[in-house]
Design a protein around this motif. Structure first.
Motif, PDB file in Angstrom:
ATOM      1  N   PRO A  14       0.829  -1.208   0.000  1.00 48.07           N
ATOM      2  CA  PRO A  14       0.000   0.000   0.000  1.00 48.07           C
ATOM      3  C   PRO A  14       0.864   1.258   0.000  1.00 48.07           C
ATOM      4  CG  PRO A  14       0.200  -0.813   2.229  1.00 48.07           C
ATOM      5  CD  PRO A  14       0.955  -1.789   1.349  1.00 48.07           C
ATOM      6  N   ASP A  15       0.286   2.395  -0.402  1.00 45.36           N
ATOM      7  CA  ASP A  15       1.009   3.654  -0.246  1.00 45.36           C
ATOM      8  C   ASP A  15       0.820   4.146   1.180  1.00 45.36           C
ATOM      9  OD1 ASP A  15      -1.503   4.895  -0.088  1.00 45.36           O
ATOM     10  OD2 ASP A  15      -1.560   5.248  -2.250  1.00 45.36           O
ATOM     11  N   LYS A  16       1.450   5.264   1.505  1.00 47.15           N
ATOM     12  CA  LYS A  16       1.486   5.739   2.884  1.00 47.15           C
ATOM     13  C   LYS A  16       0.306   6.645   3.240  1.00 47.15           C
ATOM     14  CE  LYS A  16       5.520   6.759   4.663  1.00 47.15           C
ATOM     15  NZ  LYS A  16       5.701   5.600   5.541  1.00 47.15           N
ATOM     16  N   ARG A  17      -0.603   6.860   2.309  1.00 44.77           N
ATOM     17  CA  ARG A  17      -1.721   7.734   2.573  1.00 44.77           C
ATOM     18  C   ARG A  17      -2.687   7.095   3.584  1.00 44.77           C
ATOM     19  NH1 ARG A  17      -4.165   9.965  -1.338  1.00 44.77           N
ATOM     20  NH2 ARG A  17      -6.014  10.351  -0.059  1.00 44.77           N
ATOM     21  N   PRO A  18      -3.583   7.858   4.184  1.00 41.15           N
ATOM     22  CA  PRO A  18      -4.585   7.272   5.085  1.00 41.15           C
ATOM     23  C   PRO A  18      -5.506   6.310   4.336  1.00 41.15           C
ATOM     24  CG  PRO A  18      -4.437   9.647   5.427  1.00 41.15           C
ATOM     25  CD  PRO A  18      -3.656   9.350   4.183  1.00 41.15           C
ATOM     26  N   HIS A  19      -6.018   5.324   5.059  1.00 41.20           N
ATOM     27  CA  HIS A  19      -6.948   4.333   4.515  1.00 41.20           C
ATOM     28  C   HIS A  19      -8.107   4.143   5.490  1.00 41.20           C
ATOM     29  CE1 HIS A  19      -3.414   3.357   2.124  1.00 41.20           C
ATOM     30  NE2 HIS A  19      -4.106   2.514   1.392  1.00 41.20           N
ATOM     31  N   LEU A  20      -9.224   3.684   4.991  1.00 43.63           N
ATOM     32  CA  LEU A  20     -10.244   3.180   5.893  1.00 43.63           C
ATOM     33  C   LEU A  20      -9.672   1.947   6.582  1.00 43.63           C
ATOM     34  CD1 LEU A  20     -13.533   3.357   3.763  1.00 43.63           C
ATOM     35  CD2 LEU A  20     -12.335   5.184   4.986  1.00 43.63           C
ATOM     36  N   ALA A  21      -9.770   1.886   7.895  1.00 44.80           N
ATOM     37  CA  ALA A  21      -9.238   0.735   8.633  1.00 44.80           C
ATOM     38  C   ALA A  21     -10.314  -0.321   8.852  1.00 44.80           C
ATOM     39  CB  ALA A  21      -8.664   1.189   9.967  1.00 44.80           C
ATOM     40  N   ASP A 192     -12.023  14.129  14.068  1.00 47.33           N
ATOM     41  CA  ASP A 192     -12.439  14.847  12.862  1.00 47.33           C
ATOM     42  C   ASP A 192     -11.382  14.623  11.794  1.00 47.33           C
ATOM     43  OD1 ASP A 192     -14.698  15.912  14.020  1.00 47.33           O
ATOM     44  OD2 ASP A 192     -13.696  17.736  14.688  1.00 47.33           O
ATOM     45  N   THR A 193     -11.801  14.350  10.587  1.00 50.04           N
ATOM     46  CA  THR A 193     -10.854  14.167   9.490  1.00 50.04           C
ATOM     47  C   THR A 193     -11.122  15.176   8.389  1.00 50.04           C
ATOM     48  OG1 THR A 193     -12.268  12.515   8.428  1.00 50.04           O
ATOM     49  CG2 THR A 193     -10.592  11.699   9.949  1.00 50.04           C
ATOM     50  N   HIS A 194     -10.118  15.409   7.585  1.00 55.71           N
ATOM     51  CA  HIS A 194     -10.278  16.262   6.424  1.00 55.71           C
ATOM     52  C   HIS A 194     -10.964  15.463   5.306  1.00 55.71           C
ATOM     53  CE1 HIS A 194      -7.571  19.225   8.224  1.00 55.71           C
ATOM     54  NE2 HIS A 194      -6.734  18.251   8.486  1.00 55.71           N
ATOM     55  N   GLY A 195     -11.652  16.146   4.434  1.00 56.78           N
ATOM     56  CA  GLY A 195     -12.176  15.492   3.241  1.00 56.78           C
ATOM     57  C   GLY A 195     -13.362  14.578   3.502  1.00 56.78           C
ATOM     58  N   SER A 196     -13.575  13.663   2.558  1.00 55.78           N
ATOM     59  CA  SER A 196     -14.739  12.761   2.573  1.00 55.78           C
ATOM     60  C   SER A 196     -14.276  11.322   2.360  1.00 55.78           C
ATOM     61  CB  SER A 196     -15.710  13.170   1.451  1.00 55.78           C
ATOM     62  OG  SER A 196     -16.697  12.191   1.248  1.00 55.78           O
ATOM     63  N   TYR A 197     -15.103  10.387   2.865  1.00 57.00           N
ATOM     64  CA  TYR A 197     -14.829   8.956   2.650  1.00 57.00           C
ATOM     65  C   TYR A 197     -15.575   8.424   1.426  1.00 57.00           C
ATOM     66  CZ  TYR A 197     -13.952   9.628   7.669  1.00 57.00           C
ATOM     67  OH  TYR A 197     -13.529  10.107   8.883  1.00 57.00           O
ATOM     68  N   ARG A 198     -16.237   9.295   0.702  1.00 55.22           N
ATOM     69  CA  ARG A 198     -17.159   8.859  -0.352  1.00 55.22           C
ATOM     70  C   ARG A 198     -16.495   7.961  -1.388  1.00 55.22           C
ATOM     71  NH1 ARG A 198     -18.519  11.346  -5.306  1.00 55.22           N
ATOM     72  NH2 ARG A 198     -17.293  13.184  -4.718  1.00 55.22           N
ATOM     73  N   GLY A 227      -8.097   3.186   0.448  1.00 56.31           N
ATOM     74  CA  GLY A 227      -7.395   4.452   0.636  1.00 56.31           C
ATOM     75  C   GLY A 227      -7.769   5.516  -0.373  1.00 56.31           C
ATOM     76  N   ARG A 228      -8.761   5.244  -1.202  1.00 59.37           N
ATOM     77  CA  ARG A 228      -9.062   6.158  -2.307  1.00 59.37           C
ATOM     78  C   ARG A 228      -9.530   7.532  -1.789  1.00 59.37           C
ATOM     79  NH1 ARG A 228     -12.130   3.554  -7.274  1.00 59.37           N
ATOM     80  NH2 ARG A 228     -10.167   2.367  -7.164  1.00 59.37           N
ATOM     81  N   LYS A 229      -8.672   8.517  -1.971  1.00 57.22           N
ATOM     82  CA  LYS A 229      -8.934   9.921  -1.614  1.00 57.22           C
ATOM     83  C   LYS A 229      -9.296  10.116  -0.140  1.00 57.22           C
ATOM     84  CE  LYS A 229     -10.161  11.435  -6.267  1.00 57.22           C
ATOM     85  NZ  LYS A 229     -11.113  12.208  -7.111  1.00 57.22           N
ATOM     86  N   VAL A 230      -8.835   9.209   0.706  1.00 56.86           N
ATOM     87  CA  VAL A 230      -9.051   9.371   2.147  1.00 56.86           C
ATOM     88  C   VAL A 230      -7.998  10.327   2.694  1.00 56.86           C
ATOM     89  CG1 VAL A 230      -9.114   8.214   4.385  1.00 56.86           C
ATOM     90  CG2 VAL A 230     -10.050   7.073   2.365  1.00 56.86           C
ATOM     91  N   GLU A 231      -8.412  11.260   3.520  1.00 58.94           N
ATOM     92  CA  GLU A 231      -7.496  12.213   4.130  1.00 58.94           C
ATOM     93  C   GLU A 231      -7.389  11.953   5.627  1.00 58.94           C
ATOM     94  OE1 GLU A 231      -7.814  16.311   2.858  1.00 58.94           O
ATOM     95  OE2 GLU A 231      -9.194  15.713   1.268  1.00 58.94           O
TER      96      GLU A 231
END
Length: 412
Positions: A14-21, A192-198, A227-231
């Motif tokens: 995986p890349d290092k970006r945030p993911h849904l866990a 609180d997180t940035h962005g959307s999980y959509r 991890g798609r566009k998760v912030e």
């Protein structure tokens, strides 16, 4: 191939970006829950936490763009951790029982019953309280479980709601009716997180539709879906949003009708709090709990429970269990002292004990006033700081100017 029948490791890096866990209560990162129970919950959109509490299947009640998202995995503290974003994820029997026993000082060998108010049956409670077992009975209110209890706004105080309000149920002396005992408050800290999980939710839902028979293996091979566009989390907002409310609730529960307040906080959130608290010293007590700074209170009414989500799912295919990492006895005064005395003092001090603000001012001014670089040398030419002070005084500089220049001249 499953590992122990409950999870699959990722099969691509995986890349290092945030993911849904966790999605619908079950791991999708950094490993994937593979038990049929997990896949069934995800396919049905079932919330295992509300379902277990209420004793009936309950669908996730979150909005479509975040449906099923319980926690995210992010490296915001320098290492990958699970950040709780759904408070009902912490509706863990063991955690709730432990905090209740602590608040009400119930010994481990004493039986207790804890139920959401929605599941209460008066006859059954009377039967439990009137038998010879000595069982103590508690019920609780929460937003989706009977509604929150709170304080109304007044001209001199804010409106606030309690995440979970516990109250002990007692039997009247004649045994005919139920009475209220003391209440306690439990706060559940989410993120609180940035962005959307959509985008991630849509990717996982589409993958489950396309691969109903081998979704776990496909998710393990394609971690990008989770991890798609998760912030990541908004760390500064996590502390600012919560600290005042926690200190306030620690204070308002200091009364004879209350047993106190407990804050349940995920470990990554606690880690993110530490700089805002001046990274206070922790001292372990004989009972295994901890205290902050120089607090020596042996019977605090307020508690902080630092917990984490286990990485591996439960053996029976259920959600990963909650693990308690620290239990800290404290109060509003100690927390406030850490945040408003200790942290500011440590922020202003440099490693050499100098004023960090003056240090920065001098460094930045040198870009505009080249002669500023020679302040230290000037002091040396005067035979040290005392000689420089005599020079300043002989020129009849104002006291404020003398103090300012002396402070700046101490900066190397």
């Amino acid at each position: 191939m499953t590992t122990g029948g409950t999870f699959l490791p990722l099969t691509s890096a995986p890349d290092k970006r945030p993911h849904l866990a966790e999605w619908h209560g079950h791991r999708v990162f950094p490993l994937v829950a593979s038990h049929r129970t997990a896949t069934k919950d995800q396919r049905l959109g079932r919330c295992p936490f509300l379902s277990d509490v209420l004793g009936a299947d309950k669908a996730c009640v979150k909005a479509p763009n975040s449906q099923g998202v319980c926690s995210i995995s992010a490296e915001s503290n320098g290492q990958r951790q699970d950040w709780l974003v759904w408070p009902y994820r912490a509706l863990d029997d063991a955690l709730l029982t432990t905090m209740t026993r602590r608040l009400y000082t119930v010994s481990p060998d004493r039986q207790i019953v804890i139920q959401p108010v929605l599941t209460l049956a008066e006859d059954r409670i009377k039967a439990v309280l009137s038998d010879a077992s000595g069982t103590r009975v508690f019920c609780y209110f929460q937003e989706k479980l009977g509604g929150e209890i709170g304080l109304s706004r007044t001209p001199a105080s804010p409106e606030l709601s309690f995440d979970i309000t516990l109250v002990e149920l007692l039997l009247s002396d004649d045994g005919d009716r139920l009475c209220l005992g003391r209440y306690g408050v439990i706060e559940l800290q989410t993120t609180d997180t940035h962005g959307s999980y959509r985008h991630a939710v849509s990717a996982l839902r589409s993958a489950l539709d396309l691969h109903p028979s081998d979704f776990p293996a496909q998710a393990a091979a394609n971690p990008e879906w989770a991890g798609r566009k998760v912030e990541g989390p908004n760390i500064s907002n996590v502390f600012k949003r919560t600290f005042y409310q926690v200190a306030f609730k620690f204070q308002v529960t200091k009364r004879d009708t209350s047993v106190g307040c407990a804050l349940a906080i995920p470990k990554p959130v606690w880690d993110s709090w530490l700089p805002f608290l001046g990274r206070p010293e922790l001292h372990q007590q004989p009972d295994g709990t901890w205290r902050l700074l120089d607090d020596q209170n042996t019977s605090p009414a307020d508690w902080i429970y630092v917990f984490d989500i286990a990485e591996r799912p439960a053996d029976h295919g259920g959600p990963a269990p909650i693990e308690i990492k620290l239990v800290i006895g404290t109060d509003a005064q100690t927390l406030s002292r850490a945040a408003l005395d200790v942290a500011p003092a440590r922020a202003i001090e440099s490693s050499a004990g100098k004023d960090a603000v003056l240090d920065t001012l001098a460094r930045r001014l040198r870009n505009y006033l080249p002669g500023f670089k020679r302040l230290g040398e000037f002091e040396e030419r005067c035979g040290g700081r005392a000689g420089a002070q005599r020079w300043y005084t002989s020129r009849r500089w104002s006291m404020s100017t003398t103090v300012t220049v002396m402070a700046l001249s101490s900066i190397r």
